[in-house]
Design an enzyme around this catalytic site. Structure first.
Site, mmCIF file in Angstrom:
data_model
loop_
_atom_site.group_PDB
_atom_site.id
_atom_site.type_symbol
_atom_site.label_atom_id
_atom_site.label_comp_id
_atom_site.label_asym_id
_atom_site.label_seq_id
_atom_site.Cartn_x
_atom_site.Cartn_y
_atom_site.Cartn_z
ATOM 1 N N GLU A 172 -1.645 -17.783 -8.570
ATOM 2 C CA GLU A 172 -0.667 -16.821 -8.067
ATOM 3 C C GLU A 172 0.133 -16.162 -9.185
ATOM 4 O O GLU A 172 0.744 -15.115 -8.971
ATOM 5 C CB GLU A 172 0.297 -17.514 -7.094
ATOM 6 N N HIS A 229 1.155 -17.730 6.124
ATOM 7 C CA HIS A 229 0.523 -18.911 5.527
ATOM 8 C C HIS A 229 0.527 -20.136 6.429
ATOM 9 O O HIS A 229 -0.243 -21.058 6.201
ATOM 10 C CB HIS A 229 1.198 -19.210 4.185
ATOM 11 N N HIS A 243 -2.530 -9.079 5.934
ATOM 12 C CA HIS A 243 -1.927 -9.814 4.817
ATOM 13 C C HIS A 243 -2.848 -9.734 3.591
ATOM 14 O O HIS A 243 -4.028 -10.052 3.668
ATOM 15 C CB HIS A 243 -1.648 -11.269 5.183
ATOM 16 N N ALA A 244 -2.285 -9.307 2.471
ATOM 17 C CA ALA A 244 -3.091 -9.031 1.283
ATOM 18 C C ALA A 244 -3.816 -10.281 0.779
ATOM 19 O O ALA A 244 -3.254 -11.370 0.752
ATOM 20 C CB ALA A 244 -2.196 -8.484 0.177
ATOM 21 N N TYR A 280 3.261 -20.539 -4.723
ATOM 22 C CA TYR A 280 4.061 -19.343 -5.035
ATOM 23 C C TYR A 280 5.372 -19.718 -5.716
ATOM 24 O O TYR A 280 5.871 -18.978 -6.554
ATOM 25 C CB TYR A 280 4.348 -18.543 -3.758
ATOM 26 N N HIS A 289 -5.680 -12.171 -9.182
ATOM 27 C CA HIS A 289 -6.633 -13.134 -8.611
ATOM 28 C C HIS A 289 -8.059 -12.728 -8.958
ATOM 29 O O HIS A 289 -8.879 -13.537 -9.390
ATOM 30 C CB HIS A 289 -6.517 -13.164 -7.085
ATOM 31 N N HIS A 312 -0.706 -7.948 -8.228
ATOM 32 C CA HIS A 312 -0.803 -9.383 -7.940
ATOM 33 C C HIS A 312 -2.233 -9.747 -7.521
ATOM 34 O O HIS A 312 -2.830 -10.692 -8.040
ATOM 35 C CB HIS A 312 0.199 -9.742 -6.833
ATOM 36 N N GLU A 313 -2.769 -8.983 -6.582
ATOM 37 C CA GLU A 313 -4.118 -9.300 -6.076
ATOM 38 C C GLU A 313 -5.166 -9.158 -7.179
ATOM 39 O O GLU A 313 -6.086 -9.971 -7.272
ATOM 40 C CB GLU A 313 -4.473 -8.395 -4.890
#
Ligand code: X8Z
Ligand code: ZN
Length: 606
Positions: free
Chosen positions: A404, A505, A346-347, A515, A380, A376-377
């Site tokens: 997020e 999660h 999971h990323a 999210y 962060h 997306h990552e």
């Protein structure tokens, strides 16, 4: 020791103690009387740096090498942190009634919220909880579905089936197969709920759900109302999309399989959890062949490596005036799934060492969906890099939704024009039909997600408060899934199943409302960035690629981290202090026209 502390205090000396055992904690409570609140916060920041470094190292190794040994190492580090955290929160009580400056007060408030896994003070229970939490995530990461004890498949392969197969039975098998990993988690999860609630109680919260809801610069009750309000704003979008997609799936699989007056079978939507539906775009495409949106085939044709995909995302952030990622990012990240060991695929994005050691951990596949996840990552990572000069207690997103939303905001700028510019599609279509196709592709990702984003924590809030009893875990889960998403399991479920455990999660103890908020906020952010960039025309056609002015404003908000209430951060970028869904509604305005037309004469709802 206590006498020494008093003596030193009498001499006006400041004593810095770390609180790493019960005995030390006692001694510390003697020492703290000598500390001002400002000094206490400074010590917390310093100790946090040290403890986190160890915890992150242990967690990284655990997530990239799942074994019994790494479980022991990681849970020990988490235990040490938990012990420190409980002790510090206790010590902070002495400043409760003091009149402190706003920053010191905020730091102390954030310290109290500074764990997602509050543990009981009882040492044996603390140990038990940290081990259970580590094991649950490991069980998910190492999960496999085997047919007759052989031909075992891990999640990425099963997800490929959900995404690409159009065979009803093959889909059912993969969907059901993945969920066989979860029943063994059920007992552990139940115990985890008891123990985290005990930990949350000791910190002064009714249960862990209340503690999670307390992290939004408003009361937990107000926050719950706020999420309900936002859901009501966007629900009409979802209802139209659901209605149309159900009709198209009825054409593909037959209305016996997809009844036109009930919920959609969950395994037909292209995704293991029915949370994003972009993989069934080919079944839903409004104007077949009109726009070239097939990034997947370009990635394959040009044989993009994982590194090249990450580079493309980095280039976007750099085009906004943000720095290149450090060499260590490229050396230490996990981009591909190792062949010789179990990992958590999971990323995730890591801001190790106070944001000086940025990394992502993914098992990158050559798809557009994964490319968006990379963007997306990196959102962060850029956030973590932007706030790294803040004190430790302020190193975080303005709220979880902000964290997020950064990378997702950037993905909104991946317009057909941008994709054409960087060679990911042949040419951008400009026609009205091309616009609708593109909007549908986006909606299958962004609108389909909304009810899912909302319900995961609604289930957990119920579980933590006791409203959902263990004997109803699975039934309550499916009630929410049907109520919000309008989906139904393809095969009967019972309390022998534990379907929430098959979503990362839940076993990984990551709250999820973030999210849902991000899916609203990213459109608000984008609307403001596009205004700053001077964009004219539809919001959906705006890309801020290459616009440093927009990038600077975005980065300025990111740099303030968690040092101020999120309302202040939001106001600086957008001029409003409220989360608000009008931007997402505006964005999809063209598609709504199309959907309403298509749905005319259909009876929608489930
Ligand atoms: O978990 C994630 C990211 C890591 S923060 C990959 N997401 C949620 C999910 O996969 O369920 C991104 C969107 C929703
Ligand atoms: Zn994320």
């Amino acid at each position: 020791m206590k006498h020494l502390v008093k003596l030193l205090a009498g001499l006006g000396l400041v004593l810095i103690l770390s609180a790493c055992s019960q005995q030390d904690a006692d001694e510390t409570s003697a020492a703290i009387t000598t500390e001002t609140a400002e000094e206490f916060v400074a010590r917390a920041n310093a100790e946090l740096a040290e403890l986190n470094r160890k915890r992150e190292a242990a967690e990284w190794v655990r997530a990239t090498y799942i074994t019994l040994d790494t479980a022991i190492i990681a849970s020990a580090a988490s235990e040490a942190y938990a012990e420190w955290h409980s002790s510090m929160v206790k010590q902070a009580l002495q400043y409760e009634d003091e009149d402190l400056d706003a920053m010191t007060r905020r730091a102390i408030d954030l310290l109290k919220l500074g764990t997602t896994l509050p543990t009981p003070a009882d040492a044996a229970k603390r140990k038990e909880l940290t081990m259970i939490a580590t094991e649950l995530e490991g069980m998910y990461g190492a999960g496999r579905y085997c047919r007759d004890g052989k031909d075992c498949k891990a999640l990425p392969e099963l997800e490929d089936v959900l995404a690409n197969s159009r065979d009803y039975d093959a889909l059912t098998n993969a969907w059901q197969g993945w969920r066989t990993i979860a029943p063994p988690m059920r007992q552990k999860y139940q115990r985890y709920v008891e123990l985290v609630n005990e930990g949350a109680n000791e910190l002064g919260y009714g249960d862990l759900g209340e503690m999670w809801r307390a992290g939004f610069d408003m009361s937990p009750a107000d926050f719950e109302q706020e999420t309900a309000r936002l859901w009501e704003q966007v629900k009409p979008l979802y209802d139209e999309l659901h209605c149309h997609v159900r009709a198209k799936l009825g054409e593909t699989y037959g209305t016996d399989k997809v009844p036109q007056d009930g919920p959609i079978p969950a395994h037909l939507l292209g995704n293991m959890w029915s949370q994003g539906w972009s993989f069934i775009y080919d079944l839903i495409e409004p104007y077949p062949g009109v726009a070239d949106l097939d990034v997947d085939s370009t990635l394959k044709k040009k044989n993009f490596s994982p590194q090249e995909m990450v580079r493309s995302a980095e280039n976007f952030y750099v085009s906004l005036g943000m720095p290149r990622l450090p060499d260590t990012f490229w050396e230490r990240s996990q981009f591909t799934k190792p062949r010789d060991r179990e990992v958590v695929c999971h990323a995730s994005a890591w801001g190790i060492d106070g944001g000086n050691d940025l990394r992502i951990k993914m098992c990158i596949k050559q798809t557009y969906d994964e490319l968006r996840t990379i963007y997306h990552e990196l959102g962060h990572n850029y956030y973590q890099g932007a706030y790294k000069d803040q004190p430790r207690l302020f190193q975080g997103g303005a709220n979880g939704g902000f964290h997020e939303a950064i990378g997702d905001t950037v993905t909104l700028s991946m317009t057909p024009q941008y994709l054409a510019e960087v060679g990911l599609v042949a040419a951008a279509g400009e026609s009205e039909e091309a616009v609708i196709n593109r909007q549908m592709q986006m909606a299958l990702d962004k609108i389909a997600f909304l009810p899912f984003g909302k319900l995961i924590d609604e289930w957990r809030w119920g579980v933590f408060s006791g409203e959902i009893a263990p004997e109803n875990y699975n039934a309550a889960w499916w009630n929410l899934r049907t109520q919000y998403q309008g989906i139904t399991p393809p095969v009967p479920r019972s309390e022998a199943d534990f379907d929430p455990g098959a979503k990362f999660h839940v076993p990984a103890n990551v709250s999820y409302t973030r999210y849902f908020l991000a899916h609203i906020l990213q459109f608000q952010f984008q609307r403001s960035l596009c205004e700053i960039a001077g964009h004219e025309g539809d919001l959906a056609s705006c890309s801020v690629f290459g616009n440093e002015e927009a990038g600077d404003r975005f980065y300025a908000m990111m740099a303030s981290g968690q040092s101020e209430p999120w309302q202040d951060a939001l106001e600086k970028l957008t001029g409003t202090r409220e989360m608000d869904a009008t931007a997402i509604i505006d964005y999809f305005d063209p598609l709504m026209g199309y959907l309403k037309e298509q749905n005319e004469g259909r009876s929608c709802g489930w």
